[in-house]
Scaffold this active site. Sequence first.
Site, PDB file in Angstrom:
ATOM      1  N   GLU A   1      -7.564  16.401   3.235  1.00 12.48           N
ATOM      2  CA  GLU A   1      -8.329  15.210   3.591  1.00 12.48           C
ATOM      3  C   GLU A   1      -9.805  15.600   3.681  1.00 12.48           C
ATOM      4  OE1 GLU A   1      -8.173  11.892   4.007  1.00 12.48           O
ATOM      5  OE2 GLU A   1     -10.251  11.970   4.751  1.00 12.48           O
TER       6      GLU A   1
ATOM      7  N   ALA B   1      -3.510   6.041   4.890  1.00  5.27           N
ATOM      8  CA  ALA B   1      -2.262   5.260   4.856  1.00  5.27           C
ATOM      9  C   ALA B   1      -1.253   5.796   3.838  1.00  5.27           C
ATOM     10  CB  ALA B   1      -2.584   3.787   4.573  1.00  5.27           C
TER      11      ALA B   1
ATOM     12  N   ASP C   1      -4.854   2.440  -1.972  1.00  4.69           N
ATOM     13  CA  ASP C   1      -5.908   1.504  -2.354  1.00  4.69           C
ATOM     14  C   ASP C   1      -6.530   1.804  -3.722  1.00  4.69           C
ATOM     15  OD1 ASP C   1      -5.518   0.245   0.033  1.00  4.69           O
ATOM     16  OD2 ASP C   1      -7.405   0.877   0.950  1.00  4.69           O
TER      17      ASP C   1
ATOM     18  N   CYS D   1      -7.657  -1.127   9.237  1.00  5.30           N
ATOM     19  CA  CYS D   1      -7.731  -2.583   9.425  1.00  5.30           C
ATOM     20  C   CYS D   1      -8.142  -2.950  10.844  1.00  5.30           C
ATOM     21  CB  CYS D   1      -6.379  -3.227   9.140  1.00  5.30           C
ATOM     22  SG  CYS D   1      -5.718  -2.816   7.531  1.00  5.30           S
TER      23      CYS D   1
ATOM     24  N   TYR E   1      14.154 -24.927  14.072  1.00  8.45           N
ATOM     25  CA  TYR E   1      13.490 -26.049  14.724  1.00  8.45           C
ATOM     26  C   TYR E   1      13.911 -26.216  16.167  1.00  8.45           C
ATOM     27  CZ  TYR E   1      12.853 -30.661  16.610  1.00  8.45           C
ATOM     28  OH  TYR E   1      12.559 -31.682  17.472  1.00  8.45           O
TER      29      TYR E   1
ATOM     30  N   ASN F   1       0.772   1.705   2.415  1.00  6.41           N
ATOM     31  CA  ASN F   1       1.846   2.429   3.097  1.00  6.41           C
ATOM     32  C   ASN F   1       3.127   2.449   2.267  1.00  6.41           C
ATOM     33  OD1 ASN F   1       1.450   3.281   6.164  1.00  6.41           O
ATOM     34  ND2 ASN F   1       0.106   1.559   5.761  1.00  6.41           N
TER      35      ASN F   1
ATOM     36  N   VAL G   1     -10.750  17.815  -2.437  1.00  7.34           N
ATOM     37  CA  VAL G   1     -10.214  18.253  -3.737  1.00  7.34           C
ATOM     38  C   VAL G   1     -11.216  17.845  -4.801  1.00  7.34           C
ATOM     39  CG1 VAL G   1      -8.327  18.018  -5.379  1.00  7.34           C
ATOM     40  CG2 VAL G   1      -7.841  18.131  -2.925  1.00  7.34           C
TER      41      VAL G   1
ATOM     42  N   ARG H   1      10.904  14.095   4.970  1.00  7.07           N
ATOM     43  CA  ARG H   1      12.148  13.516   5.452  1.00  7.07           C
ATOM     44  C   ARG H   1      13.225  13.585   4.374  1.00  7.07           C
ATOM     45  NH1 ARG H   1      11.627   8.170   9.018  1.00  7.07           N
ATOM     46  NH2 ARG H   1      13.804   7.618   9.293  1.00  7.07           N
TER      47      ARG H   1
ATOM     48  N   TRP I   1      10.772 -31.403  10.586  1.00  6.21           N
ATOM     49  CA  TRP I   1      10.453 -30.957   9.238  1.00  6.21           C
ATOM     50  C   TRP I   1       9.221 -30.067   9.364  1.00  6.21           C
ATOM     51  CZ3 TRP I   1      13.779 -31.891   5.353  1.00  6.21           C
ATOM     52  CH2 TRP I   1      14.660 -32.952   5.486  1.00  6.21           C
TER      53      TRP I   1
END
Lengths: 450, 450
Positions: free
Chosen positions: A32, A10, A281, A42, A424, A303, A79, A21, A432
């Site tokens: 990785e 992520a 994380d 998830c 509503y 992210n 790594v 970008r 309410w």
Amino acid sequence: MRIVIVGGVAAGMSAASRARRFDPDAQVTVFERSANISYGACGLPYVIGGDVPGFEHLIARTPGQMREQGVDVHLRHEVTGVDAAARTVTVFDRDAGRTLTEPYDRLLIATGVRAVRPEWARTGLAGVHVLRDLPDGRAIEASVAGAKRACIIGGGYIGLELAEALRSRGLDVTLLEKGPEVAGRMLDPAHQQRVRAELERHGVEVRCGTTVEGLAGKDGHVTGVQTNGGLVPAEVVIVAVGVKPNVELAQAAGVRLGRTGAIAVNARQETHVEGVYAAGDNTESLHRVTEQPVHIPLGLTANRMGRVAGVNMAGGDARFPGVVGTGIFKVFGLGAARTGVTQAEADGLGMEGVSVDVDSTDHAGYYPDAAPIHVRLTGERGSGRLLGAQLLGQPGSVKRVDVVAALLHGQGSVQDLFELDLAYAPPFSSVWDVLLVAADRLGRELCEEG
Amino acid sequence: MRIVIVGGVAAGMSAASRARRFDPDAQVTVFERSANISYGACGLPYVIGGDVPGFEHLIARTPGQMREQGVDVHLRHEVTGVDAAARTVTVFDRDAGRTLTEPYDRLLIATGVRAVRPEWARTGLAGVHVLRDLPDGRAIEASVAGAKRACIIGGGYIGLELAEALRSRGLDVTLLEKGPEVAGRMLDPAHQQRVRAELERHGVEVRCGTTVEGLAGKDGHVTGVQTNGGLVPAEVVIVAVGVKPNVELAQAAGVRLGRTGAIAVNARQETHVEGVYAAGDNTESLHRVTEQPVHIPLGLTANRMGRVAGVNMAGGDARFPGVVGTGIFKVFGLGAARTGVTQAEADGLGMEGVSVDVDSTDHAGYYPDAAPIHVRLTGERGSGRLLGAQLLGQPGSVKRVDVVAALLHGQGSVQDLFELDLAYAPPFSSVWDVLLVAADRLGRELCEEG
């Protein structure tokens, strides 16, 4: 600008995309350790449970797509070391079996978390799993085929979602929890009980206050879980007792950890070692309600941190805004959501929290399919500040927790919540909305007690 | 303290309850012209459509219940005059046929709105209706029995909801709209088209740009609607071309109207005549985004104004917080919600609005039943302030408009929205909720154009 990113899920992939970008000339390399990048972790329980037809559906971007964006992705590259003075990393190519040295100008450590495996879980018995990454998911999937009984150890997000998933697959499921209730870190006690009741209603056997003493096995395969309450027979055992940030590489680079044990960063995702960033994380974030650093590893946060790090490594100036402790999950027909702090958390932090509980329906009571919704709203005595909310109801109705999250972001008050012009019409809410009813009641409670 | 309330529906009954609660010694008298109090007028289309099994389900509180709370309710009592200097009202008892004079210390004018009936609608033909109150609902219900064709004139909330209702009852339904599209006052043009497409998908014939010239009838019963595009045959005709605030009594009391034509009040719901309050559909409110007085008669606003007036009349000090222009409706399988201002409204007010349109899914694309959701987000060039949002999607997904409403309440920015810690798990949203994606894109748009 040479940007090296360690970890391609992520945070790592968000950072890589954003960096390219922001600066199309930046040289962005991702290492990785595993064979997969950029997947929705998830979603793993939902593949195992059969809601999602295959693990491949969780893949957001392939290495090929990333390369088209100009990101150089290396799978199965671990790594193993950092020389922050020389600005190089040491990388072990697991397929070629050789080690290389790669220079960087900016380094991002996005190494995530690992599942905690207590001593008793390290037996080598087949059928014992954690759920953290794609290979874990595939291994559970393989174990489940033909199995009749599963035992899940731990009643947090993963344990709860897997309890539903394995039950949906037709297994007898026992959920063991060390603490007095499930969902103990997410909700206040009364709400924990409702989550347990929903599990039990769907045939999950829940045993709280249960300590695991060891695993039983035969012929190299697990046969049960030995507990202080006797043996729980099971051919599939899931160990879901928590996660730990992967901080070894950061420590090797001389990066400082925070009090939570995760990596400490500033709002630019910079560690205190120059040129070294951390995101995801494995990294702390600032809680806007408690103003304390926290370690709450969740997908959106990872992210977002990755984006911020990516922009900054490429020469921009982005800031991570912090979190407000929002979380959401579902078990069977019950959705549960929280934001801010619970009453128990407020108590633990010495905050003067006051909570009210309101039961209502998720839309006008007279309109078809009105279902119960429960809101616990917590505010601060004296200041009148909103501290948090917990919602339980049909899955479709509890996402309105976001309204409270929006106010917490700006340190809004209970009165602010009450004053909102919420949408509503009978099919959508009561006149309410339950959030307004809760705010009204909490406001009066705070006045009377203040 | 003698409190007299004119009108016993949303604002009036909220005021009565609140006043008694705030001051249990207050003498609270409600005069209601009709035979009904305290019902959910917003639910009328759903009874007509058959979703709600009877009009009695819409009754929130009976006169008996109100009397138990110590509120003196008089049905079929029409207040015909006010002497603000003497602090008395003249009341006509419709059953007894006599007029009485009632003194007050505080007077609340909660007379609501009436449906606009153009000249051509005043024919006395049976089968021609407006939908404003319970008797209107019952009359439509009676006309629908045995009818085959309905013509609805006007494509606002009521016209749209009734199109679905009458179609659900098996009628052929033609919806006529004078303007270029339906939902013209609620949404921007592209979204109006989606609403029309949903109507057409369910067999409603929609004719926009159509002017009504008159009604055709036979034997005292309507047989069709004469338009600039020919005759539309129908045994049931609904005139839903708008509402007008009932301000005659207020004017008789010397109360000033605002530019919108509704009653002008301050945040305490006080008119400029001492001792005279106004609340509900007949009253203006302040729009927190445009900072202009507006007349947007909706249920929550009416109830909230009533509460504020009730507290203040009883000696308290409550303030109406204003509105942010939130609205929501559904036609068949499509939910539509809005808050703040549309691009068209921003243009009309001379605000420098910029909008982006984002299509996504309401939860993770790989999780079952992910459905399209469309968001148009509008912000202000220069300031970066959030101006509004429009959402279209499954009814269950568009209530998240409330998140934007929460930010608009505090004059939040597009960046604030992007930074929110919204709830994410695959069954509930994408990692980046569609609102966050829209805020990200709008933020960049505002930067580039700014």
